[in-house]
Design an enzyme around this catalytic site. Structure first.
Site, short mmCIF file in Angstrom:
data_model
loop_
_atom_site.label_atom_id
_atom_site.label_comp_id
_atom_site.label_asym_id
_atom_site.label_seq_id
_atom_site.Cartn_x
_atom_site.Cartn_y
_atom_site.Cartn_z
N PHE A 11 -18.98 19.69 -40.75
CA PHE A 11 -19.06 21.13 -40.43
C PHE A 11 -17.69 21.63 -39.90
CE2 PHE A 11 -20.36 23.75 -36.53
CZ PHE A 11 -20.21 24.97 -37.17
N THR A 35 -22.33 11.49 -42.00
CA THR A 35 -23.13 12.67 -41.65
C THR A 35 -22.61 13.91 -42.36
OG1 THR A 35 -21.78 13.22 -39.71
CG2 THR A 35 -23.67 11.78 -39.33
N ASP A 56 -13.68 4.81 -43.71
CA ASP A 56 -14.28 4.75 -42.37
C ASP A 56 -13.16 4.64 -41.34
OD1 ASP A 56 -15.46 3.92 -39.98
OD2 ASP A 56 -17.01 2.75 -41.00
N VAL A 57 -13.08 5.60 -40.42
CA VAL A 57 -11.99 5.59 -39.42
C VAL A 57 -12.02 4.37 -38.51
CG1 VAL A 57 -11.37 8.02 -39.04
CG2 VAL A 57 -13.40 7.09 -37.91
N SER A 75 -17.04 11.77 -36.28
CA SER A 75 -18.06 11.18 -35.40
C SER A 75 -19.39 11.82 -35.72
CB SER A 75 -17.74 11.46 -33.93
OG SER A 75 -18.84 11.10 -33.11
N TYR A 150 -22.73 8.34 -27.44
CA TYR A 150 -21.85 9.46 -27.80
C TYR A 150 -20.94 9.81 -26.61
CZ TYR A 150 -20.69 14.18 -29.58
OH TYR A 150 -20.05 15.33 -30.03
N LYS A 154 -16.85 9.22 -26.35
CA LYS A 154 -15.90 10.35 -26.24
C LYS A 154 -15.09 10.24 -24.95
CE LYS A 154 -16.92 12.88 -29.96
NZ LYS A 154 -15.94 13.25 -30.99
N THR A 180 -21.22 24.66 -30.98
CA THR A 180 -20.64 25.56 -31.97
C THR A 180 -21.54 25.59 -33.20
OG1 THR A 180 -18.44 25.07 -31.14
CG2 THR A 180 -18.56 25.95 -33.38
N ARG A 191 -29.88 19.80 -34.90
CA ARG A 191 -29.33 20.56 -33.78
C ARG A 191 -30.06 21.90 -33.66
NH1 ARG A 191 -22.82 19.45 -34.16
NH2 ARG A 191 -23.19 18.98 -36.35
P1 NAD Z 1 -20.45 16.71 -38.62
O1 NAD Z 1 -21.44 15.60 -38.59
O2 NAD Z 1 -20.72 17.87 -39.49
O3 NAD Z 1 -19.01 16.15 -38.99
C1 NAD Z 1 -18.56 14.87 -38.64
C2 NAD Z 1 -17.89 14.26 -39.85
O4 NAD Z 1 -17.34 12.99 -39.50
C3 NAD Z 1 -18.87 14.01 -41.01
O5 NAD Z 1 -18.34 14.52 -42.21
C4 NAD Z 1 -19.01 12.49 -41.05
O6 NAD Z 1 -19.30 12.00 -42.33
C5 NAD Z 1 -17.63 12.06 -40.54
N1 NAD Z 1 -17.63 10.73 -39.95
C6 NAD Z 1 -18.43 10.23 -38.97
N2 NAD Z 1 -18.12 8.95 -38.71
C7 NAD Z 1 -17.09 8.62 -39.54
C8 NAD Z 1 -16.32 7.45 -39.74
N3 NAD Z 1 -16.56 6.32 -39.05
N4 NAD Z 1 -15.32 7.48 -40.65
C9 NAD Z 1 -15.06 8.60 -41.37
N5 NAD Z 1 -15.76 9.75 -41.24
C10 NAD Z 1 -16.78 9.75 -40.33
O7 NAD Z 1 -20.25 17.18 -37.09
P2 NAD Z 1 -19.37 18.38 -36.51
O8 NAD Z 1 -20.25 19.28 -35.76
O9 NAD Z 1 -18.48 18.94 -37.55
O10 NAD Z 1 -18.50 17.59 -35.43
C11 NAD Z 1 -17.14 17.25 -35.69
C12 NAD Z 1 -16.52 16.71 -34.41
O11 NAD Z 1 -16.58 17.71 -33.39
C13 NAD Z 1 -17.21 15.47 -33.86
O12 NAD Z 1 -16.23 14.58 -33.36
C14 NAD Z 1 -18.05 16.01 -32.72
O13 NAD Z 1 -18.23 15.05 -31.72
C15 NAD Z 1 -17.21 17.18 -32.24
N6 NAD Z 1 -18.03 18.20 -31.57
C16 NAD Z 1 -18.77 19.09 -32.28
C17 NAD Z 1 -19.54 20.04 -31.60
C18 NAD Z 1 -20.35 21.11 -32.33
O14 NAD Z 1 -20.99 21.92 -31.64
N7 NAD Z 1 -20.34 21.19 -33.63
C19 NAD Z 1 -19.56 20.05 -30.20
C20 NAD Z 1 -18.81 19.10 -29.52
C21 NAD Z 1 -18.03 18.20 -30.21
N1 UDP Z 2 -33.59 22.33 -29.14
C1 UDP Z 2 -34.84 22.91 -29.27
N2 UDP Z 2 -35.45 22.90 -30.49
C2 UDP Z 2 -34.89 22.33 -31.59
C3 UDP Z 2 -33.61 21.72 -31.46
C4 UDP Z 2 -32.99 21.74 -30.22
O1 UDP Z 2 -35.39 23.45 -28.30
O2 UDP Z 2 -35.52 22.36 -32.68
C5 UDP Z 2 -32.92 22.37 -27.83
C6 UDP Z 2 -32.52 21.00 -27.28
O3 UDP Z 2 -33.58 20.43 -26.54
C7 UDP Z 2 -31.33 21.34 -26.42
C8 UDP Z 2 -30.71 22.57 -27.09
O4 UDP Z 2 -31.71 23.07 -27.99
O5 UDP Z 2 -31.76 21.71 -25.11
C9 UDP Z 2 -29.44 22.29 -27.84
O6 UDP Z 2 -29.66 21.21 -28.68
P1 UDP Z 2 -28.61 20.66 -29.75
O7 UDP Z 2 -29.29 19.59 -30.52
O8 UDP Z 2 -28.06 21.77 -30.55
O9 UDP Z 2 -27.41 20.02 -28.94
P2 UDP Z 2 -27.07 19.66 -27.40
O10 UDP Z 2 -26.56 20.90 -26.79
O11 UDP Z 2 -28.30 19.15 -26.72
O12 UDP Z 2 -26.03 18.61 -27.51
#
Ligand code: NAD
Ligand code: UDP
Length: 319
Positions: A11, A35, A56-57, A75, A150, A154, A180, A191
């Site tokens: 994403f 993922t 794979d990283v 991740s 997780y 991190k 996000t 999520r």
């Molecule tokens: P996502 O699952 O959509 O993207 C993660 C990507 O990493 C995927 O394409 C997956 O295939 C790849 N990946 C995972 N493990 C791998 C590995 N070992 N080698 C190569 N590729 C690998 O998730 P996202 O929401 O886009 O998250 C991206 C990053 O941002 C992550 O590190 C996540 O922890 C961080 N993050 C996201 C959010 C959010 O709200 N979206 C919040 C906090 C942190």
């Molecule tokens: N949540 C929910 N219903 C759902 C999915 C998530 O009520 O179908 C709640 C979850 O319990 C959490 C919040 O929404 O309190 C945000 O969840 P998310 O999985 O997006 O990520 P988090 O902020 O917990 O890392």
């Protein structure tokens, strides 16, 4: 700049690829699709400034070209135990991506004399006892708790990043990303936004976990990417929170989605869905981002959801 983005098919990674290519940079994407989704970057195949490695990283990374920046986003990221792509179901892969993957990316950045940016998370604060969360707050995390795979990966990744900065003078950045959302989220990763928006568009009741009193603050992806790119171009080495400050309960969030979509099916409270120490309150303090990056979010929740709906309708075959 020539920029490597790990997690490029995810994403956030795919949006970063788009923005950095639009700025004229050369982007090398890397992902093992654990993922992510190849469709997120399908439109970039054939782009003269884009190339891709399926890798794979957690394993040694060899890239023949010299890099100017390495952005480590790979991740698993969903905390939902019901989802096969949630990190509960990928515990070792999650710890390896955060630990070994960060080590490999830092080694690559060091060898290339490249800037390094780590995608960290609000989860490093755990179930916070300080509210809102400032970067100086050390967090409330259980190292053997259910979210530890997780959170601790991190936290280790942040420590290793600072160690490479202090010991090897690598030019590092750490962004702590708060919840996000936007187009290209995986509709099945469990999520909150994908679950609830999908349910609303299908006319189903929205599953609110517990009593829905837990809070979150949701940031639209374009705002987040803007903050990350500003951080990349800044000189800040300490962690910076990037997220929206518009805090609400999950019940309010679900009601807002139902209202925007016009879903009359209401809400179902699911009692035991998260017997996993769901953080009860989460809101970023973004003072540091405001002062150092001149950044703050611009997209309201209503606007962001409207911008996300067409993608969800397309994925659900409703468009
Ligand atoms: P996502 O699952 O959509 O993207 C993660 C990507 O990493 C995927 O394409 C997956 O295939 C790849 N990946 C995972 N493990 C791998 C590995 N070992 N080698 C190569 N590729 C690998 O998730 P996202 O929401 O886009 O998250 C991206 C990053 O941002 C992550 O590190 C996540 O922890 C961080 N993050 C996201 C959010 C959010 O709200 N979206 C919040 C906090 C942190
Ligand atoms: N949540 C929910 N219903 C759902 C999915 C998530 O009520 O179908 C709640 C979850 O319990 C959490 C919040 O929404 O309190 C945000 O969840 P998310 O999985 O997006 O990520 P988090 O902020 O917990 O890392």
């Amino acid at each position: 700049m020539r920029i490597l983005i790990t997690g490029a098919a995810g994403f956030l990674g795919s949006h970063l690829c788009d923005h950095l290519l639009a700025e004229g940079h050369e982007v090398i994407g890397l992902d093992n699709f654990i993922t992510g989704n190849p469709e997120n970057i399908a439109h970039l195949m054939g782009h003269e400034n884009f190339s891709f490695y399926k890798h794979d990283v957690s394993n040694y990374i060899f890239i023949p070209d010299k890099m100017d920046a390495v952005l480590h986003f790979a991740s698993p990221a969903s905390p939902n135990p019901q989802s096969p792509s949630g990190y509960f179901n990928l515990p070792i892969q999650t710890m390896k991506a955060g630990a070994l993957g960060t080590h490999n990316c830092l080694g690559l950045a060091r060898a290339s004399k490249a800037r390094f940016l780590l995608a960290s998370t609000s989860e490093i604060y755990g179930d916070p006892l300080v509210h809102p969360q400032k970067e100086t707050y050390a967090g409330n995390v259980d190292p053997v708790g259910p979210r530890a795979v997780y959170d601790e990966a991190k936290r280790f990744a942040e420590s290793l990043t600072m160690a490479y900065h202090r010991a090897h003078d690598v030019d590092t950045r750490i962004v702590r990303i708060f919840n996000t959302y936007g187009p290209r989220m995986d509709l099945e990763d469990g999520r909150a936004l994908p679950n609830l928006l999908k349910q609303a568009l299908l006319g189903q009741p929205l599953t609110v976990y517990g009593e829905g009193k837990q809070t979150r603050s949701f940031c639209y992806v374009d705002d987040l990417v803007d903050g990350i790119i500003r951080l990349l171009h800044s000189e800040e080495h300490l962690p910076v929170n990037i997220g929206n400050q518009d805090e609400m309960t999950i019940l309010q969030f679900a009601e807002t989605i139902n209202q925007i979509v016009g879903n009359k099916a209401g809400i179902t409270f699911v009692k035991d869905a998260r017997s996993i120490r769901d953080p009860q309150q989460r809101q970023p303090d973004i003072t540091r981002a405001r002062e150092i990056l001149g950044w703050e979010p611009k997209v309201s929740l209503g606007e962001g959801i409207q911008k996300t709906i067409p993608y969800f309708k397309q994925r659900l075959g409703l468009a």
